[in-house]
Design a protein around this motif. Structure first.
Motif, PDB file in Angstrom:
ATOM      1  N   THR B   6     -13.564 -34.119   7.011  1.00 62.34           N
ATOM      2  CA  THR B   6     -15.081 -34.081   7.088  1.00 62.34           C
ATOM      3  C   THR B   6     -15.246 -33.911   8.590  1.00 62.34           C
ATOM      4  N   HIS B   7     -15.992 -33.233   9.132  1.00 58.43           N
ATOM      5  CA  HIS B   7     -16.287 -33.278  10.635  1.00 58.43           C
ATOM      6  C   HIS B   7     -17.475 -33.023  11.056  1.00 58.43           C
ATOM      7  N   ASP B   8     -17.817 -33.776  12.000  1.00 54.19           N
ATOM      8  CA  ASP B   8     -18.894 -33.922  12.863  1.00 54.19           C
ATOM      9  C   ASP B   8     -19.126 -32.174  13.000  1.00 54.19           C
ATOM     10  N   PRO B   9     -20.451 -31.725  12.818  1.00 53.47           N
ATOM     11  CA  PRO B   9     -20.334 -30.197  13.096  1.00 53.47           C
ATOM     12  C   PRO B   9     -20.088 -30.038  14.744  1.00 53.47           C
ATOM     13  N   ASN B  10     -20.281 -31.077  15.636  1.00 50.19           N
ATOM     14  CA  ASN B  10     -20.314 -30.992  16.839  1.00 50.19           C
ATOM     15  C   ASN B  10     -18.628 -30.936  17.404  1.00 50.19           C
ATOM     16  N   THR B  11     -17.948 -31.156  16.376  1.00 54.13           N
ATOM     17  CA  THR B  11     -16.431 -31.350  16.841  1.00 54.13           C
ATOM     18  C   THR B  11     -15.674 -29.889  17.180  1.00 54.13           C
ATOM     19  N   PRO B  12     -15.263 -29.674  18.200  1.00 57.83           N
ATOM     20  CA  PRO B  12     -14.700 -28.442  18.678  1.00 57.83           C
ATOM     21  C   PRO B  12     -13.588 -27.871  17.656  1.00 57.83           C
ATOM     22  N   LEU B  13     -13.392 -26.663  17.655  1.00 59.06           N
ATOM     23  CA  LEU B  13     -12.364 -26.039  16.569  1.00 59.06           C
ATOM     24  C   LEU B  13     -10.957 -26.688  17.045  1.00 59.06           C
ATOM     25  N   GLU B  14     -10.690 -26.837  18.103  1.00 62.37           N
ATOM     26  CA  GLU B  14      -9.118 -27.334  18.660  1.00 62.37           C
ATOM     27  C   GLU B  14      -9.023 -28.833  18.179  1.00 62.37           C
ATOM     28  N   TYR B  15      -9.935 -29.406  17.836  1.00 65.04           N
ATOM     29  CA  TYR B  15      -9.763 -30.883  17.422  1.00 65.04           C
ATOM     30  C   TYR B  15      -9.784 -31.203  15.692  1.00 65.04           C
ATOM     31  N   ARG B  16     -10.021 -29.903  15.168  1.00 65.55           N
ATOM     32  CA  ARG B  16     -10.316 -30.145  13.811  1.00 65.55           C
ATOM     33  C   ARG B  16      -8.697 -30.047  13.021  1.00 65.55           C
ATOM     34  N   SER B  17      -7.665 -29.642  13.495  1.00 63.75           N
ATOM     35  CA  SER B  17      -6.609 -29.881  12.796  1.00 63.75           C
ATOM     36  C   SER B  17      -5.762 -31.086  13.343  1.00 63.75           C
ATOM     37  N   LYS B 174      -4.318 -24.047  21.204  1.00 58.66           N
ATOM     38  CA  LYS B 174      -3.536 -23.223  22.244  1.00 58.66           C
ATOM     39  C   LYS B 174      -4.226 -23.044  23.464  1.00 58.66           C
ATOM     40  N   VAL B 175      -5.351 -22.335  23.060  1.00 58.26           N
ATOM     41  CA  VAL B 175      -6.251 -22.109  24.387  1.00 58.26           C
ATOM     42  C   VAL B 175      -6.324 -23.415  25.381  1.00 58.26           C
ATOM     43  N   PHE B 176      -6.954 -24.373  24.569  1.00 60.94           N
ATOM     44  CA  PHE B 176      -7.390 -25.530  25.113  1.00 60.94           C
ATOM     45  C   PHE B 176      -6.185 -26.199  25.937  1.00 60.94           C
ATOM     46  N   ILE B 177      -4.911 -26.098  25.338  1.00 60.86           N
ATOM     47  CA  ILE B 177      -3.810 -26.681  25.998  1.00 60.86           C
ATOM     48  C   ILE B 177      -3.457 -25.824  27.222  1.00 60.86           C
ATOM     49  N   THR B 178      -3.417 -24.641  27.013  1.00 56.71           N
ATOM     50  CA  THR B 178      -3.099 -23.748  28.519  1.00 56.71           C
ATOM     51  C   THR B 178      -4.250 -23.996  29.614  1.00 56.71           C
ATOM     52  N   SER B 179      -5.468 -24.283  28.943  1.00 51.77           N
ATOM     53  CA  SER B 179      -6.537 -24.486  30.030  1.00 51.77           C
ATOM     54  C   SER B 179      -6.086 -25.920  30.675  1.00 51.77           C
ATOM     55  N   LEU B 180      -5.886 -27.088  29.979  1.00 48.03           N
ATOM     56  CA  LEU B 180      -5.222 -27.976  30.558  1.00 48.03           C
ATOM     57  C   LEU B 180      -4.092 -28.118  31.513  1.00 48.03           C
ATOM     58  N   TYR B 181      -2.928 -27.154  31.108  1.00 46.97           N
ATOM     59  CA  TYR B 181      -2.083 -26.668  32.181  1.00 46.97           C
ATOM     60  C   TYR B 181      -2.646 -25.972  33.317  1.00 46.97           C
ATOM     61  N   TRP B 182      -3.535 -25.120  33.232  1.00 49.36           N
ATOM     62  CA  TRP B 182      -3.927 -24.456  34.468  1.00 49.36           C
ATOM     63  C   TRP B 182      -5.006 -25.218  35.488  1.00 49.36           C
ATOM     64  N   HIS B 183      -5.557 -26.088  34.879  1.00 44.24           N
ATOM     65  CA  HIS B 183      -6.274 -27.122  35.602  1.00 44.24           C
ATOM     66  C   HIS B 183      -5.203 -27.923  36.450  1.00 44.24           C
ATOM     67  N   PHE B 184      -4.222 -28.457  35.716  1.00 44.85           N
ATOM     68  CA  PHE B 184      -3.176 -29.268  36.286  1.00 44.85           C
ATOM     69  C   PHE B 184      -2.562 -28.629  37.596  1.00 44.85           C
ATOM     70  N   LEU B 185      -2.517 -27.353  37.320  1.00 38.08           N
ATOM     71  CA  LEU B 185      -1.784 -26.713  38.646  1.00 38.08           C
ATOM     72  C   LEU B 185      -2.612 -26.734  39.923  1.00 38.08           C
ATOM     73  N   ASP B 186      -3.840 -26.754  39.621  1.00 42.65           N
ATOM     74  CA  ASP B 186      -4.863 -26.966  40.678  1.00 42.65           C
ATOM     75  C   ASP B 186      -4.816 -28.413  41.297  1.00 42.65           C
ATOM     76  N   VAL B 187      -4.639 -29.431  40.361  1.00 45.78           N
ATOM     77  CA  VAL B 187      -4.457 -30.608  40.750  1.00 45.78           C
ATOM     78  C   VAL B 187      -3.239 -31.071  41.661  1.00 45.78           C
ATOM     79  N   VAL B 188      -2.183 -30.160  41.276  1.00 48.47           N
ATOM     80  CA  VAL B 188      -1.138 -30.311  42.300  1.00 48.47           C
ATOM     81  C   VAL B 188      -1.352 -29.446  43.402  1.00 48.47           C
ATOM     82  N   TRP B 189      -1.931 -28.558  43.258  1.00 52.67           N
ATOM     83  CA  TRP B 189      -2.469 -27.930  44.755  1.00 52.67           C
ATOM     84  C   TRP B 189      -3.037 -28.631  45.827  1.00 52.67           C
ATOM     85  N   ILE B 190      -3.931 -29.474  45.282  1.00 55.54           N
ATOM     86  CA  ILE B 190      -4.847 -30.413  45.942  1.00 55.54           C
ATOM     87  C   ILE B 190      -4.201 -31.111  46.884  1.00 55.54           C
TER      88      ILE B 190
END
Lengths: 136, 206
Positions: B6-17, B174-190
């Motif tokens: 059972t999920h809080d309706p606010n739980t994003p899809l990527e955290y549901r499984s 998967k989208v969420f994980i690729t987004s983490l990866y992409w943000h991380f590339l900017d962190v390294v670039w800083i």
């Protein structure tokens, strides 16, 4: 219904992202100005620009990556994520500062340089310089 | 989904499984390892930064204009990537696709200017074997560039999957994980921006 996952996902305008973006731009330009547009000493420039870098990295983690976000209704995973990143940052700082200190402070004494950071470049041809040029 | 949760309706899809949740947590731990990987390359670079042999000094060839173009392309792509996830959480597939494609375009732009800059350095007599300092530079910045290249392919494939299957707990994780990866590339670039380019220019001029 408290927003347990701390996700501002269903709201309208992404303020968090916009604030993070604007602050990142400001920090980037300000670091550039401190580095190239001021007459501060090297030490102060390095302290300020690295301070800004860590600040901007924190912004990315908090505003864009939602590092504190919890995946379930427990508070556990957000803490694990934050703890893991903080530990990784600690490892990174030890590796970088430790390596630089060992490889420059020690060499400076060996080569009898007073100011290794500005003088080294003319005297060292490559990685095996200590045997060939060690007697400067 | 493996369990009838059972999920809080606010739980994003990527955290549901459970798989999605564990993959996201696992990816955070992977990013910790990536931080350690880049730390070793930064350490090598910073130790060797004055060992320029007969080649040019690093700060001698760095240019503010090229640096700022690359920095703003990558920073903006990190922002648009965040907007893409924001749209995903509003179940807006078109918004997700649009912002992610913009992100990819900015990433490609970043790569274009980085390659141009590398070619310029090589033209000026600084290639990967010129000196210890330039070897350290090309390995560090090149590893980051290779990460960006990989990220572009990865995000593209995930987007194709979203187009085919729609937003499910699996694809959104998967989208969420690729987004983490992409943000991380900017962190390294800083840190490349600060420790390589700014420090290089300060040391050279100051």
């Amino acid at each position: 219904m408290a927003n347990k996952t701390e996700v501002n996902g269903h709201g309208g305008f992404p303020w968090k992202h916009l604030v993070g973006f604007v602050l990142s731009i400001v920090l980037t330009l300000f670091a550039l100005w401190v580095a190239l547009g001021t007459d501060l000493s090297l030490t102060w420039i390095l302290i300020i620009i690295f301070g800004f870098a860590f600040l901007q990295a924190a912004l990315q983690l908090l505003m864009f990556m939602h590092v504190t976000e919890n995946s379930t209704n427990t508070k556990l995973t957000g803490r694990v994520q934050v703890g893991n990143i903080l530990f990784a940052a600690f490892v990174a700082i030890v590796i970088v500062i430790g390596s630089v200190w060992v490889m420059t402070a020690g060499h400076a004494k060996h080569d009898k340089h007073d100011k290794p950071k500005t003088e080294n470049r003319e005297n060292h041809g490559g990685e095996h310089d200590s045997e060939e040029h060690g007697s400067h | 989904m493996a369990h009838a949760e059972t999920h809080d309706p606010n739980t994003p899809l990527e955290y549901r499984s459970e798989v999605g949740r564990l993959n996201i947590l696992g990816f955070w731990i992977f990013l910790g390892a990536e931080i350690a990987l880049f730390a070793t390359l930064f350490a090598t670079y910073m130790v060797l930064t004055h060992r320029i042999a007969d080649g040019p000094a690093l700060g001698e060839l760095f240019e503010v204009k090229s640096l700022l173009i690359q920095t703003f392309l990558l920073l903006t792509s990190s922002f648009t990537c965040g907007l893409a996830v924001h749209e995903m959480r509003r179940h807006n597939v078109k918004g997700l696709m649009l912002w992610m494609i913009i992100t990819l375009g900015l990433g490609l732009g970043f790569l274009y200017f980085e390659i141009q800059e590398f070619l310029h350095f090589i033209h000026e007599g600084a290639n990967i074997g010129t000196s210890a300092a330039w070897s350290g530079f090309f390995v560090l910045v090149g590893t980051h560039g290779a990460h960006v290249t990989f990220g572009i392919f990865w995000v593209t494939m995930v987007l194709i999957q979203v187009a085919k299957r729609g937003l499910t707990p699996a694809t959104s994780a998967k989208v969420f994980i690729t987004s983490l990866y992409w943000h991380f590339l900017d962190v390294v670039w800083i840190f490349i921006f600060t420790a390589v380019y700014l420090m290089g220019m300060v040391m050279h001029h100051g």
